[in-house]
Design an enzyme around this catalytic site. Structure first.
Site, PDB file in Angstrom:
ATOM      1  NE  ARG A 136      -2.649   1.152   3.408  1.00 23.31           N
ATOM      2  CZ  ARG A 136      -2.762   0.423   4.520  1.00 23.31           C
ATOM      3  NH1 ARG A 136      -3.364  -0.755   4.490  1.00 23.31           N
ATOM      4  NH2 ARG A 136      -2.268   0.844   5.660  1.00 23.31           N
ATOM      5  CE1 TYR A 164     -13.396  17.306 -13.107  1.00 25.00           C
ATOM      6  CE2 TYR A 164     -12.589  16.640 -10.950  1.00 25.00           C
ATOM      7  CZ  TYR A 164     -13.157  16.318 -12.156  1.00 25.00           C
ATOM      8  OH  TYR A 164     -13.498  15.014 -12.425  1.00 25.00           O
ATOM      9  CG  ASP A 224      -6.353  20.511 -10.873  1.00 23.79           C
ATOM     10  OD1 ASP A 224      -5.553  20.214 -11.785  1.00 23.79           O
ATOM     11  OD2 ASP A 224      -7.452  19.943 -10.720  1.00 23.79           O
ATOM     12  CE  LYS A 257      -8.636  14.495 -16.262  1.00 23.48           C
ATOM     13  NZ  LYS A 257      -9.762  13.568 -16.232  1.00 23.48           N
TER      14      LYS A 257
HETATM   15  C1  LIG Z   1      -8.827  19.907 -13.890  1.00 16.20           C
HETATM   16  C2  LIG Z   1      -9.125  18.526 -13.401  1.00 16.20           C
HETATM   17  N1  LIG Z   1      -8.669  18.166 -12.192  1.00 16.20           N
HETATM   18  C3  LIG Z   1      -8.918  16.949 -11.688  1.00 16.20           C
HETATM   19  C4  LIG Z   1      -9.643  16.022 -12.406  1.00 16.20           C
HETATM   20  C5  LIG Z   1      -9.905  14.688 -11.800  1.00 16.20           C
HETATM   21  O1  LIG Z   1      -9.137  13.684 -12.379  1.00 16.20           O
HETATM   22  P1  LIG Z   1      -9.626  12.171 -12.453  1.00 16.20           P
HETATM   23  O2  LIG Z   1     -10.692  12.099 -13.488  1.00 16.20           O
HETATM   24  O3  LIG Z   1      -8.388  11.420 -12.765  1.00 16.20           O
HETATM   25  O4  LIG Z   1     -10.147  11.825 -11.083  1.00 16.20           O
HETATM   26  C6  LIG Z   1     -10.135  16.344 -13.666  1.00 16.20           C
HETATM   27  C7  LIG Z   1     -10.921  15.379 -14.449  1.00 16.20           C
HETATM   28  O5  LIG Z   1     -11.505  15.679 -15.466  1.00 16.20           O
HETATM   29  C8  LIG Z   1      -9.873  17.643 -14.181  1.00 16.20           C
HETATM   30  O6  LIG Z   1     -10.337  18.035 -15.382  1.00 16.20           O
END
Ligand SMILES: Cc1ncc(COP(=O)(O)O)c(C=O)c1O
Length: 393
Positions: free
Chosen positions: A59, A112, A184, A209
């Site tokens: 883990r 987000y 982010d 992504k």
């Molecule tokens: C800007 C952004 N941050 C975080 C995330 C979350 O990522 P995940 O889909 O891998 O959980 C996304 C997902 O679309 C996103 O667009």
């Protein structure tokens, strides 16, 4: 490898690899593990004390996890990185690492969507209050800081509406009051923006992504400074968090080609954005590299490029049935959550359902991800889409 002196493309290629300790094999193997055996009590105890630095229990990471974390930390200029099972898990863990009951957090209105739900639901239930702020507020953030503000969360550019934030100004205001900054950086990572160099305490990337890059695995990562690492690492442990070794392998493989892929996504997106800007159905293109995007000057100042994700705002008189007629017949642009893979995507955005600081009063939003297909084929697909839209108007 001495990573400090190396350029981004070199780090993307070499960081987190050690063929010399692996029979000369170029890529680190996938280690599947839960139990790790220790030959003596002394070795077991030493490993338990040092669990974040050596392979101790599945883990807390296998050699595959550590290779991925080492690579991302080097590429982003961080002290250490921590892998998570998704980008959302990485965002939540980073927030929880620095917040406790009675604290106040500031989150941009353009965040987000699931982060807003997490703040308004989960964090609130555990006694943390969140205020949302205008992503373009800049130094005006000082007026929103309270004695109990502990976290200033950033996301630049914003989800769906692409406001570029003044990261250095926001960080300076937070630092002056001892407030932790989290960002982010998924849109620009791992190539076009380096927030840790601007003083941010921890950078979050949805590796799902561009790092994974092939729409076949979910992964997240938090890249930390020396000071922020222990809290995020400890929170990941408290949450029982774990990134699967197969997914770490896919993410590490994706990282190797992320530089060339991102530059191609950039070229494609710019071509589509410029073509779309001339369409009579389009009110505005929200692409940080275009002057029509809020914060474009900040993008020019702070970023070294732009990725493949952007939005268009349609003219106000275009109603949902016409937009649906366009989207339903797309041939190359797929419709679905996420982005950053090799394929083009198109998705209706709904800021009007989310925004609280500056309610969205503009036309409908379509978010596009420019994939690696032929540019002419993509434009022809959009052209046919607009024909369907106009026929249904
Ligand atoms: C800007 C952004 N941050 C975080 C995330 C979350 O990522 P995940 O889909 O891998 O959980 C996304 C997902 O679309 C996103 O667009």
């Amino acid at each position: 490898m001495r990573s400090k002196s190396k350029k981004p493309d070199t780090l993307l290629t070499h960081a987190g690899r050690s063929p010399e300790s692996n029979f000369g094999v170029v890529n680190p193997p996938v280690y599947h593990a839960s139990t790790i055996l220790h030959p003596t009590v002394a070795a077991l105890e030493a490993a338990q004390k040092n669990r974040y630095n050596q392979v101790t229990y599945g883990r807390w990471g296998t050699p595959t996890t550590f290779a991925f974390e080492e690579a991302v930390a080097a590429v982003e200029g961080g002290h250490r990185a921590i892998a998570f099972s998704s980008g959302a898990a990485a965002c939540y863990a980073a927030l929880l690492a620095f917040l406790k009951a009675g604290d106040h957090a500031l989150v941009p209105d353009s965040v987000y969507g699931p982060i807003r739900i997490f703040a308004d639901g989960f964090l609130k239930r555990f006694g943390v209050e969140t205020s949302f702020y205008d992503p373009l507020i800049g130094t005006g953030i000082t007026d929103l800081l309270r004695d109990n503000t502990r976290v200033l969360y950033l996301e630049s550019p914003g989800s769906h509406t692409f406001e570029v934030q003044d990261v250095p100004a926001l960080v300076a205001c937070a630092k002056a009051r001892g407030i932790t900054t989290l960002i982010d950086n998924t849109w620009a990572a791992p190539l076009f923006f380096k927030p840790l160099a601007l003083g941010v305490d921890a950078e979050i990337i949805a590796a799902t992504k561009y790092i994974v890059g092939h729409s076949d695995a979910m992964m997240g990562v938090v890249v930390c400074t020396e000071a922020s690492f222990p809290r995020v690492r400890e929170m990941a442990s408290l949450l029982g968090s774990h990134a699967a070794p197969d997914d770490c392998y896919l993410a590490l493989r994706g990282l190797r080609t992320a530089g060339v892929r991102m530059r191609q996504h950039e070229t494609q997106a710019l071509a589509l954005a410029q073509w779309l800007a001339k369409r009579p159905e389009v009110e505005r293109v929200l692409h940080p590299a275009l002057p029509s995007c809020p914060g474009h000057d900040l993008w020019r100042r702070d970023f070294t490029g732009s990725s493949g994700l952007f939005s268009i705002v349609l003219k106000r008189d275009i109603a949902k049935p016409a937009v649906d007629a366009m989207l339903d017949g797309m041939e190359l642009f797929g419709m679905g959550a996420s982005w950053g893979g090799f394929e083009s995507l198109i998705l209706p955005g709904h800021p009007e359902r989310m925004r609280t600081v500056r309610p969205w009063q503009d036309g409908a939003i379509l978010r596009l991800h420019a994939g690696l297909e032929d540019q002419g084929d993509l434009i022809a697909d959009l052209e046919r889409g607009f024909a369907r839209l106009n026929a249904a108007r």
